[in-house]
Scaffold this active site. Structure first.
Site, PDB file in Angstrom:
ATOM      1  N   ASN A 195       0.869  -1.179   0.000  1.00  0.00           N
ATOM      2  CA  ASN A 195       0.000   0.000   0.000  1.00  0.00           C
ATOM      3  C   ASN A 195       0.900   1.221   0.000  1.00  0.00           C
ATOM      4  O   ASN A 195       1.485   1.566   1.028  1.00  0.00           O
ATOM      5  CB  ASN A 195      -0.900  -0.038   1.250  1.00  0.00           C
ATOM      6  N   TRP A 196       1.006   1.832  -1.158  1.00  0.00           N
ATOM      7  CA  TRP A 196       1.919   2.982  -1.275  1.00  0.00           C
ATOM      8  C   TRP A 196       1.360   4.231  -0.593  1.00  0.00           C
ATOM      9  O   TRP A 196       2.074   5.225  -0.460  1.00  0.00           O
ATOM     10  CB  TRP A 196       2.189   3.291  -2.757  1.00  0.00           C
ATOM     11  N   LYS A 197       0.093   4.199  -0.227  1.00  0.00           N
ATOM     12  CA  LYS A 197      -0.552   5.374   0.401  1.00  0.00           C
ATOM     13  C   LYS A 197      -0.337   6.606  -0.485  1.00  0.00           C
ATOM     14  O   LYS A 197      -0.297   6.480  -1.705  1.00  0.00           O
ATOM     15  CB  LYS A 197      -0.038   5.567   1.832  1.00  0.00           C
ATOM     16  N   HIS A 238      -9.491   1.326   5.296  1.00  0.00           N
ATOM     17  CA  HIS A 238      -8.196   1.506   5.954  1.00  0.00           C
ATOM     18  C   HIS A 238      -8.369   2.477   7.125  1.00  0.00           C
ATOM     19  O   HIS A 238      -9.149   3.433   7.036  1.00  0.00           O
ATOM     20  CB  HIS A 238      -7.164   2.046   4.952  1.00  0.00           C
ATOM     21  N   GLU A 298      -6.665   4.826   8.100  1.00  0.00           N
ATOM     22  CA  GLU A 298      -6.404   6.227   7.755  1.00  0.00           C
ATOM     23  C   GLU A 298      -7.630   6.871   7.104  1.00  0.00           C
ATOM     24  O   GLU A 298      -7.882   8.060   7.276  1.00  0.00           O
ATOM     25  CB  GLU A 298      -5.160   6.310   6.854  1.00  0.00           C
ATOM     26  N   GLU A 323      -5.152  -4.656  10.805  1.00  0.00           N
ATOM     27  CA  GLU A 323      -4.109  -3.649  10.966  1.00  0.00           C
ATOM     28  C   GLU A 323      -4.312  -2.917  12.288  1.00  0.00           C
ATOM     29  O   GLU A 323      -5.094  -1.959  12.357  1.00  0.00           O
ATOM     30  CB  GLU A 323      -4.163  -2.638   9.807  1.00  0.00           C
ATOM     31  N   GLY A 334       2.920   2.391  10.730  1.00  0.00           N
ATOM     32  CA  GLY A 334       3.879   3.477  10.553  1.00  0.00           C
ATOM     33  C   GLY A 334       4.647   3.838  11.814  1.00  0.00           C
ATOM     34  O   GLY A 334       5.322   4.862  11.863  1.00  0.00           O
ATOM     35  N   SER A 377       3.726  -2.064  10.288  1.00  0.00           N
ATOM     36  CA  SER A 377       5.183  -2.166  10.463  1.00  0.00           C
ATOM     37  C   SER A 377       5.728  -3.541  10.095  1.00  0.00           C
ATOM     38  O   SER A 377       6.686  -4.016  10.715  1.00  0.00           O
ATOM     39  CB  SER A 377       5.593  -1.769  11.886  1.00  0.00           C
ATOM     40  N   GLY A 379       2.979  -1.029   4.230  1.00  0.00           N
ATOM     41  CA  GLY A 379       3.061   0.386   3.894  1.00  0.00           C
ATOM     42  C   GLY A 379       4.490   0.782   3.603  1.00  0.00           C
ATOM     43  O   GLY A 379       5.000   0.602   2.495  1.00  0.00           O
ATOM     44  N   GLY A 380       5.183   1.294   4.607  1.00  0.00           N
ATOM     45  CA  GLY A 380       6.528   1.838   4.425  1.00  0.00           C
ATOM     46  C   GLY A 380       7.484   0.935   3.660  1.00  0.00           C
ATOM     47  O   GLY A 380       8.178   1.389   2.744  1.00  0.00           O
TER      48      GLY A 380
HETATM   49  P1  13P Z   1       3.240   0.425   7.614  1.00  0.00           P
HETATM   50  O1  13P Z   1       3.730  -0.857   7.014  1.00  0.00           O
HETATM   51  O2  13P Z   1       3.955   1.637   7.112  1.00  0.00           O
HETATM   52  O3  13P Z   1       3.156   0.344   9.101  1.00  0.00           O
HETATM   53  O4  13P Z   1       1.719   0.614   7.089  1.00  0.00           O
HETATM   54  C1  13P Z   1       0.835  -0.424   7.223  1.00  0.00           C
HETATM   55  C2  13P Z   1      -0.415  -0.091   6.504  1.00  0.00           C
HETATM   56  O5  13P Z   1      -1.164   0.778   6.931  1.00  0.00           O
HETATM   57  C3  13P Z   1      -0.715  -0.795   5.255  1.00  0.00           C
HETATM   58  O6  13P Z   1      -1.998  -0.539   4.813  1.00  0.00           O
END
Ligand code: 13P
Length: 255
Positions: free
Chosen positions: A11-13, A99, A101, A169, A175, A215, A236-237
């Site tokens: 997920n590149w966000k 999600h 977020e 999640e 993050g 993470s 994500g990251g």
């Molecule tokens: P991180 O891997 O950056 O913690 O993000 C997880 C995430 O929200 C994937 O959707």
């Protein structure tokens, strides 16, 4: 051993401009081409501006592309939103819905997430439905209740193992570099599986993939992916670096 094929989803966000996004997608596609035998599905969810170039960059290499959100309606006067059918039309096969977020930034409720997942299904997309507790909820001993309630409220009619993936999640792990322990992850994944069984029957529940997100990194992926009810990762990251993302895909190797 589980018969569920793992799903490694990036997920590149809200990251990446065109040039870097294409380089990253091409790098993932190149690794997939070489290690096509890895026993997992690979998915990239770029920002909507990069869906078309990423679809082109990975074409023919067994890397799927997904959206990060969709609108619940088929079309109409919804400025700035994207319909599920538009994602499908652009070359997506998945879409993330609910999600944390989006639940936070856009006040999305379980009912809205459920409507979005239904729209994804209607458009022929696999919905990745995200759930997870906050740190305050965990500290208050509400983890199981919160995840159960979110799951119950977010699954539309017609949900099955082919059209839906669940992503657990924990919000406090996103993050933050603070990853759920294997015990914490497995506990919630097992509750999700049991809830799916109550709702959909044992067959569908046993086939449905439940991803862990929060993470996930190359150094913790192997132990998480080896857990009995963890069927992949929503990353994500670490999905923003081809080497890290691919190291996580490789962690599926021995499962
Ligand atoms: P991180 O891997 O950056 O913690 O993000 C997880 C995430 O929200 C994937 O959707």
């Amino acid at each position: 051993m589980s018969t569920r094929r793992k799903l490694i989803a990036g997920n590149w966000k809200m990251n990446m401009l065109r040039a870097d996004g294409i380089v990253l997608a091409e790098a993932v596609a190149a690794r997939r081409r070489v290690e096509n035998w890895l026993p997992c599905d690979v998915l990239i969810c770029p920002p909507s501006t990069l869906i078309a170039p990423v679809v082109a960059a990975v074409a023919g290499n067994d890397v799927a592309v997904g959206g990060q959100d969709c609108h619940a309606k088929v079309s109409g006067a919804h400025t700035g939103d994207t319909a599920a059918a538009m994602l499908k039309d652009a070359g997506c096969s998945y879409v993330i819905v609910g999600h944390s977020e989006r639940r936070t930034d856009h006040a999305e409720t379980d009912a809205m997430v459920k409507a979005k997942a239904a729209a994804a299904h209607a458009a022929g997309l696999v919905a990745i439905i995200c759930i997870g507790e906050t740190l305050a909820e965990r500290d208050a001993g509400k983890t199981i209740d919160v995840n159960r309630t979110q799951l119950q409220g977010s699954l539309p009619e017609g949900t099955n193992a082919n059209n839906t993936v669940i992503a657990y999640e924990p919000v406090w792990a996103i993050g933050t570099g603070r990853v759920a322990t294997p015990e914490q992850a497995q506990e919630v994944h097992a509750v999700i599986r049991a809830e799916l069984e109550a709702r959909l029957g044992a067959d569908e529940a046993n086939k449905m993939r439940i991803l862990y997100g929060g993470s996930m990194k190359p150094d913790n992926a192997k132990i998480l992916l080896a857990l009995p009810d963890v069927d992949g990762g929503l990353i994500g990251g670490a999905s923003l670096k081809a080497d890290d993302f691919w190291a996580i895909a490789r962690a599926c190797e021995d499962e």
